[in-house]
Design a protein around this motif. Structure first.
Motif, mmCIF file in Angstrom:
data_model
loop_
_atom_site.group_PDB
_atom_site.id
_atom_site.type_symbol
_atom_site.label_atom_id
_atom_site.label_comp_id
_atom_site.label_asym_id
_atom_site.label_seq_id
_atom_site.Cartn_x
_atom_site.Cartn_y
_atom_site.Cartn_z
ATOM 1 N N THR A 87 0.846 -1.195 0.000
ATOM 2 C CA THR A 87 0.000 0.000 0.000
ATOM 3 C C THR A 87 0.879 1.241 0.000
ATOM 4 O O THR A 87 1.762 1.379 0.861
ATOM 5 N N ASP A 105 -2.184 7.265 -9.914
ATOM 6 C CA ASP A 105 -2.902 6.547 -10.969
ATOM 7 C C ASP A 105 -1.969 5.599 -11.730
ATOM 8 O O ASP A 105 -2.352 4.471 -12.072
ATOM 9 N N LYS A 108 -1.156 2.585 -9.619
ATOM 10 C CA LYS A 108 -2.289 1.674 -9.562
ATOM 11 C C LYS A 108 -2.338 0.796 -10.812
ATOM 12 O O LYS A 108 -2.661 -0.401 -10.736
ATOM 13 N N LYS A 109 -2.020 1.376 -11.961
ATOM 14 C CA LYS A 109 -1.971 0.587 -13.201
ATOM 15 C C LYS A 109 -0.904 -0.502 -13.129
ATOM 16 O O LYS A 109 -1.040 -1.550 -13.765
ATOM 17 N N ARG A 113 -1.349 -1.031 -4.511
ATOM 18 C CA ARG A 113 -2.529 -0.537 -3.810
ATOM 19 C C ARG A 113 -2.254 0.906 -3.388
ATOM 20 O O ARG A 113 -1.182 1.237 -2.895
ATOM 21 N N ILE A 114 -3.207 1.766 -3.559
ATOM 22 C CA ILE A 114 -3.027 3.188 -3.270
ATOM 23 C C ILE A 114 -3.755 3.546 -1.974
ATOM 24 O O ILE A 114 -4.928 3.190 -1.775
#
Length: 205
Positions: A87, A105, A108-109, A113-114
């Motif tokens: 995370t 973003d 995340k791609k 985990r953000i």
């Protein structure tokens, strides 16, 4: 004796064979001495030329050591988590707006985990001159931080022993130009998670 064979004078004949025997004895002793000296010198020369070889062989034996054995396997590596298990809090320490969300973003791609996305705390805000800082708990130094470091190799890595939780921070600095290219990041991640080769037990000199 009288008559015709009377001996006169004060000189008498000496026996020549005795002198020859003395010379022969002296010559024999001299020859034996010379042969002994020559033999001793030869042994010394042999020791000189063969001694270096023996020393070299002994030295080579000391220098040759096995590079590994079946009994001495490599130490077990710390389990490296997958990106989906990490995370990441993306925090912007620069004056450029929207940089934290854009970076989050992209992470995340790539499977991360953000967590929190926003501005960096005052401790770091506008105080990170390099690419960035990766910050996490002490346990993340050999787990989560290296995984996140594959995405931003030039970032500084720090740990905080008082930090709670397993999440790590990506604090964007003034020198940030973007994350590593996906191909380079994937290659670094594959190398990080690849198992270590077993020892071959070969000797090196």
């Amino acid at each position: 004796m009288g008559g015709q064979y009377k001996i006169t004078g004060d000189r008498y004949p000496r026996m020549r064979p005795a002198r020859r025997r003395g010379r022969l004895a002296f010559a024999a002793v001299a020859c034996a001495t010379v042969l002994g000296v020559v033999g001793w010198g030869t042994l010394q020369l042999i020791d000189v030329f063969t001694g270096d070889d023996k020393a070299s062989a002994a030295g080579a034996g000391d220098r040759c050591r096995p590079t590994g054995t079946a009994a001495s396997a490599a130490p077990a590596a710390v389990a490296v988590p997958e990106p989906a298990q990490v995370t990441v809090n993306v925090l912007n320490a620069t004056t450029q707006g929207g940089l934290a969300q854009k970076t989050a973003d992209e992470l995340k791609k790539r499977g991360f985990r953000i967590g929190d996305v926003g501005n960096a705390p005052e401790k770091f805000d506008k105080k990170v001159g390099g690419t960035g800082v990766l910050l996490g708990p002490a346990a993340s130094l050999k787990t989560s931080l290296p995984v996140l470091g594959t995405q931003l190799p030039a970032a500084e890595r720090r740990t905080d022993a008082a930090r709670e939780g397993a999440a790590v921070d990506l604090i964007i600095g003034d020198g940030f130009k973007g994350l590593a290219r996906p191909a380079a990041a994937d290659a670094a991640l594959a190398e990080l998670t690849a198992p270590r080769p077993a020892s071959t037990g070969r000797q090196t000199c």
